[in-house]
Every structure is written in C-alpha cells, then in structure tokens.
Design an enzyme around this catalytic site. Structure first.
Site, mmCIF file in Angstrom:
data_model
loop_
_atom_site.group_PDB
_atom_site.id
_atom_site.type_symbol
_atom_site.label_atom_id
_atom_site.label_comp_id
_atom_site.label_asym_id
_atom_site.label_seq_id
_atom_site.Cartn_x
_atom_site.Cartn_y
_atom_site.Cartn_z
ATOM 1 N N GLU A 251 -12.343 -21.797 9.649
ATOM 2 C CA GLU A 251 -12.467 -21.072 11.077
ATOM 3 C C GLU A 251 -11.268 -20.157 11.108
ATOM 4 O OE1 GLU A 251 -13.953 -22.564 14.695
ATOM 5 O OE2 GLU A 251 -12.210 -21.825 15.733
ATOM 6 N N THR B 199 -13.906 -16.438 15.283
ATOM 7 C CA THR B 199 -13.983 -16.734 16.923
ATOM 8 C C THR B 199 -13.997 -15.188 17.483
ATOM 9 O OG1 THR B 199 -11.548 -16.609 17.027
ATOM 10 C CG2 THR B 199 -12.283 -18.610 16.698
ATOM 11 N N TYR B 200 -14.336 -15.309 18.807
ATOM 12 C CA TYR B 200 -14.280 -14.248 19.588
ATOM 13 C C TYR B 200 -13.972 -14.736 20.894
ATOM 14 C CZ TYR B 200 -16.310 -10.047 21.901
ATOM 15 O OH TYR B 200 -16.541 -8.939 22.720
ATOM 16 N N ARG C 17 -20.807 -20.590 25.440
ATOM 17 C CA ARG C 17 -20.562 -20.313 26.988
ATOM 18 C C ARG C 17 -19.209 -19.527 26.738
ATOM 19 N NH1 ARG C 17 -19.013 -24.083 31.617
ATOM 20 N NH2 ARG C 17 -16.774 -23.665 30.519
ATOM 21 N N GLY C 18 -18.188 -20.071 26.446
ATOM 22 C CA GLY C 18 -16.783 -19.506 26.728
ATOM 23 C C GLY C 18 -16.171 -20.227 27.890
ATOM 24 N N ALA D 199 -24.445 -21.948 27.322
ATOM 25 C CA ALA D 199 -24.806 -21.798 25.984
ATOM 26 C C ALA D 199 -26.156 -21.657 25.634
ATOM 27 C CB ALA D 199 -24.010 -22.373 25.018
ATOM 28 N N LYS E 232 -29.326 -27.331 24.309
ATOM 29 C CA LYS E 232 -29.043 -26.339 22.947
ATOM 30 C C LYS E 232 -29.817 -26.368 21.917
ATOM 31 C CE LYS E 232 -24.255 -26.888 23.564
ATOM 32 N NZ LYS E 232 -22.738 -26.294 23.442
HETATM 33 P P1 FAD Z 1 -22.063 -25.134 26.931
HETATM 34 O O1 FAD Z 1 -22.619 -25.719 26.057
HETATM 35 O O2 FAD Z 1 -22.846 -24.179 27.937
HETATM 36 O O3 FAD Z 1 -21.484 -26.203 28.198
HETATM 37 C C1 FAD Z 1 -20.324 -25.980 29.107
HETATM 38 C C2 FAD Z 1 -20.195 -27.244 30.082
HETATM 39 O O4 FAD Z 1 -21.586 -26.825 30.912
HETATM 40 C C3 FAD Z 1 -20.392 -28.520 29.467
HETATM 41 O O5 FAD Z 1 -19.542 -29.517 30.362
HETATM 42 C C4 FAD Z 1 -21.810 -28.936 29.664
HETATM 43 O O6 FAD Z 1 -22.171 -30.290 29.695
HETATM 44 C C5 FAD Z 1 -22.170 -28.112 30.806
HETATM 45 N N1 FAD Z 1 -23.575 -27.800 30.921
HETATM 46 C C6 FAD Z 1 -24.399 -27.195 29.864
HETATM 47 N N2 FAD Z 1 -25.721 -26.927 30.359
HETATM 48 C C7 FAD Z 1 -25.670 -27.121 31.582
HETATM 49 C C8 FAD Z 1 -26.685 -27.188 32.686
HETATM 50 N N3 FAD Z 1 -27.737 -26.715 32.316
HETATM 51 N N4 FAD Z 1 -26.487 -27.732 33.749
HETATM 52 C C9 FAD Z 1 -24.973 -28.122 34.382
HETATM 53 N N5 FAD Z 1 -24.069 -28.269 33.091
HETATM 54 C C10 FAD Z 1 -24.449 -27.815 31.969
HETATM 55 N N6 FAD Z 1 -14.499 -20.184 23.040
HETATM 56 C C11 FAD Z 1 -14.348 -18.645 22.769
HETATM 57 O O7 FAD Z 1 -14.154 -18.001 24.082
HETATM 58 N N7 FAD Z 1 -14.485 -18.015 21.801
HETATM 59 C C12 FAD Z 1 -14.667 -18.717 20.471
HETATM 60 O O8 FAD Z 1 -14.879 -18.030 19.718
HETATM 61 C C13 FAD Z 1 -14.844 -20.276 20.839
HETATM 62 N N8 FAD Z 1 -15.021 -21.032 19.576
HETATM 63 C C14 FAD Z 1 -15.530 -22.419 19.455
HETATM 64 C C15 FAD Z 1 -15.677 -22.808 18.448
HETATM 65 C C16 FAD Z 1 -16.022 -24.246 18.543
HETATM 66 C C17 FAD Z 1 -16.614 -25.295 17.377
HETATM 67 C C18 FAD Z 1 -15.819 -25.086 19.877
HETATM 68 C C19 FAD Z 1 -16.256 -26.393 19.987
HETATM 69 C C20 FAD Z 1 -15.551 -24.297 20.656
HETATM 70 C C21 FAD Z 1 -15.167 -22.859 20.849
HETATM 71 N N9 FAD Z 1 -14.963 -22.047 22.052
HETATM 72 C C22 FAD Z 1 -14.817 -20.827 21.874
HETATM 73 C C23 FAD Z 1 -14.675 -22.869 23.483
HETATM 74 C C24 FAD Z 1 -15.796 -22.859 24.286
HETATM 75 O O9 FAD Z 1 -16.183 -21.528 24.779
HETATM 76 C C25 FAD Z 1 -15.716 -23.961 25.414
HETATM 77 O O10 FAD Z 1 -15.399 -25.040 25.193
HETATM 78 C C26 FAD Z 1 -16.558 -23.504 26.752
HETATM 79 O O11 FAD Z 1 -15.617 -24.329 27.775
HETATM 80 C C27 FAD Z 1 -17.912 -24.345 26.574
HETATM 81 O O12 FAD Z 1 -18.516 -23.635 25.701
HETATM 82 P P2 FAD Z 1 -19.995 -24.300 25.024
HETATM 83 O O13 FAD Z 1 -20.667 -23.088 24.169
HETATM 84 O O14 FAD Z 1 -19.868 -25.756 24.585
HETATM 85 O O15 FAD Z 1 -20.731 -24.444 26.669
#
Ligand code: FAD
Length: 283
Positions: free
Chosen positions: A16, A47-48, A107-108, A123, A163
């Site tokens: 990455e 990343t973004y 999600r971010g 997400a 997801k």
């Molecule tokens: P989600 O899967 O949406 O989860 C976020 C939270 O919401 C979790 O606690 C989950 O349990 C909860 N949740 C999900 N769905 C629901 C629902 N329906 N109802 C209630 N709660 C729910 N960030 C960046 O800004 N840019 C990047 O490039 C980046 N790259 C990453 C790469 C990796 C491999 C990882 C692990 C993380 C990265 N992140 C990045 C960080 C990420 O954006 C954060 O961890 C963010 O807080 C959560 O993103 P997610 O997609 O996992 O969210």
C-alpha cells in the site's frame, strides 16, 4: 486485471502507498513505485484521503501509472463519507477511462470539523452502489480487533457480512501486531458465513512516534513482547527500527505458514523497508 482472480492462484503479497503530501516533490512517488516494482508485488493499492484529494498526483493517476508503466495491478481506495452519488459516479467514470478495475470501497473516518454528505452512511452503501454501476472488483476493509467505533467484534462482523453480501470479493485487514487476533477473527468470520479471501495488513514498527500515532488512530493493541522491545530500545531509534522490522518479518512468516490468503504491507512509501521485509520473507 481483477485482483480477485489472483487469490485463486497463490498466497498474495501486496503493498500500500499513499499519494504524495503537498510538501513532497511529486516525482518522489514515482521513484518509490519504481523501487517497489522490483519487489514484484501482486498488486499495489493507493490510498485516498476521506477529506478529498490534495494538490499533486491523484489516487487515480497513480493507479494508472502502476498499471500502465509498471505492469502491476492497482487498487484505488475510495472513501465515501464526503462523497455524493454524483461525485462517486464521476470517479467511477474516471476509473473506467483509465482502465482501473479494482476499488477498495471505504466509509472513511469521520472528521468532527466536516459535515459529511449524507448519500453514503457506511462502506456497504458504497459497495452496493459501485456494484450497480459498472463491473469493478470491489474490496473492503476489515478489523481483526473490531473497528474502534463498533460496540464489539461480533457486531462489527455482522456489518462486515453486509459488505460482502453487497459485493465485496475480498478483504484487507487493518494493521495488527498479535497474529492470534487475526486467527480468532478468521474463525469468527467463517462462522458468520464470510468466505471471501482476507489479506492480513502488516505495518512494521519503524519508530516509537509512528507506532504511537498509528495505534492511537486505529486502536490496535500492542502485545507484551512488542511493548518490551519498544521499552528496551526507547532511547535507541536504530535498534528499535531493526527490532521492529524483525518483528514484522516473523509476523508475516508465521501468517503465511498458517495459511493467510495474503499479506498487505503498509509500506508508508518507504521502499527500503519494503525491500528489507520482502527479501527476508522470500529468501
Ligand atoms: P464501515 O465498514 O462502514 O464501518 C464503519 C463503522 O460502522 C464500523 O464500526 C461498523 O461496524 C459500523 N457499521 C457498518 N455498517 C453499519 C450499519 N449498517 N449500521 C450501524 N453500524 C454500521 N481511510 C481513508 O480515508 N482513506 C483510505 O485510503 C483508507 N484506506 C484504508 C485501508 C484499509 C485496509 C483499512 C483497514 C482502512 C482504511 N481507511 C482509509 C480507514 C477507514 O476509512 C476507517 O477505518 C473508517 O473509520 C471505516 O471505514 P470502513 O470502510 O471500514 O467503514
């Protein structure tokens, strides 16, 4: 090439990188990528920032360079919390025009100073939307110790399943320092009906400051053995870095032996660290 297809053939080893910060000369990222190319990663993800792009090379441009100039598959990260459906459609159009087939849909992180756009809450919303608008290979993030906002790991896994059901074909994990956490997670998600490949995210400890920052951001725990190393070498940055690299190598070798689908190395745009680790793993 869709990254999903690679998992059927081998144990993946991927990197990455992040787009250059505004104060870093833009050529640096291309030098970094050239150096990483020689290590033959299966793919490189870019990343973004959830806050949007910063001046300089964009995630999409860097992905196109990785694919077209280096001949390596690329994954573009796409956080959605500050995007609208219209802005995501524009990005998907750009990806398509550039031949980018792989997206890590996220999600971010929430920024208390920025009011999120409300088109995508999680997400899973973005994954479903991307699946409806094109034929991208979609990856998603997962958290062996649970996402910091989740009430517990089991609840987080319920949302992880959403997801996968929405269209994520493989998962990349948050960094962790105790392999045991990854193994327990793997069992739990299988029991929850998640059967897509999961890559283990590894971030080597290279300095006390960097690990403290990362751990406070993502909530990863520090096992006793690593805490001891950090205490022993607290006043010796070079020795701490050497011990941190050895720790990462051991973690990776053990994960590979225990059948991890892949290792995703957070390179922090440091090709020397990536080289040291890759050579040790594949020697
Ligand atoms: P989600 O899967 O949406 O989860 C976020 C939270 O919401 C979790 O606690 C989950 O349990 C909860 N949740 C999900 N769905 C629901 C629902 N329906 N109802 C209630 N709660 C729910 N960030 C960046 O800004 N840019 C990047 O490039 C980046 N790259 C990453 C790469 C990796 C491999 C990882 C692990 C993380 C990265 N992140 C990045 C960080 C990420 O954006 C954060 O961890 C963010 O807080 C959560 O993103 P997610 O997609 O996992 O969210």
């Amino acid at each position: 090439m869709k990254v999903q297809s690679l998992f059927q053939k081998k144990q993946i080893f991927s990197f990455e990188v992040f787009p250059p910060k505004p104060d870093v000369p833009i050529g640096r990222i291309y030098e970094t990528l050239n150096a990483l190319k020689d290590l033959h990663p299966d793919f490189i993800s870019v990343t973004y920032g959830a806050g949007g792009s910063v001046p300089g090379a964009s995630t999409a441009e860097i992905c196109a360079h990785i694919q077209d100039q280096l001949g390596i598959p690329a994954i573009a990260h796409l956080p959605c919390i500050n995007e609208t459906k219209a802005s995501v459609l524009e990005k998907l159009d750009t990806f398509q025009k550039l031949g980018i087939e792989n997206i890590l849909a996220l999600r971010g992180d929430r920024n208390p100073n920025v009011e999120p756009k409300h088109d995508f809450s999680y997400a899973s919303d973005l994954i479903g939307f991307i699946a409806e608008h094109g034929s991208f290979d979609i990856a998603a993030a997962c958290y062996p110790e649970g996402h910091p906002e989740a009430s517990d790991l089991d609840t987080d896994i319920v949302h992880l399943k959403e997801k996968v059901d929405a269209g994520a074909s493989h998962l990349i994990s948050q960094l962790f320092y105790a392999n045991k956490d990854f193994y327990v997670f793997r069992e739990k998600i299988a029991a929850a009906g998640i059967h897509v490949p999961v890559e283990a995210g590894i971030m080597p400890v290279t300095s006390k400051k960097s690990i403290e920052r990362m751990v406070s951001l993502c909530g990863a725990s520090i096992p006793k053995r690593l805490a001891k190393l950090m205490a022993r070498y607290a006043d010796d940055p070079a020795a701490l870095k050497a011990a941190g690299l050895e720790y990462a190598i051991e973690q990776i070798l053990e994960l590979r032996e225990n059948g991890a689908d892949g290792i995703h190395l957070y390179t922090m745009n440091n090709p020397d660290v990536a080289r040291y680790i890759t050579e040790a793993v594949f020697e």
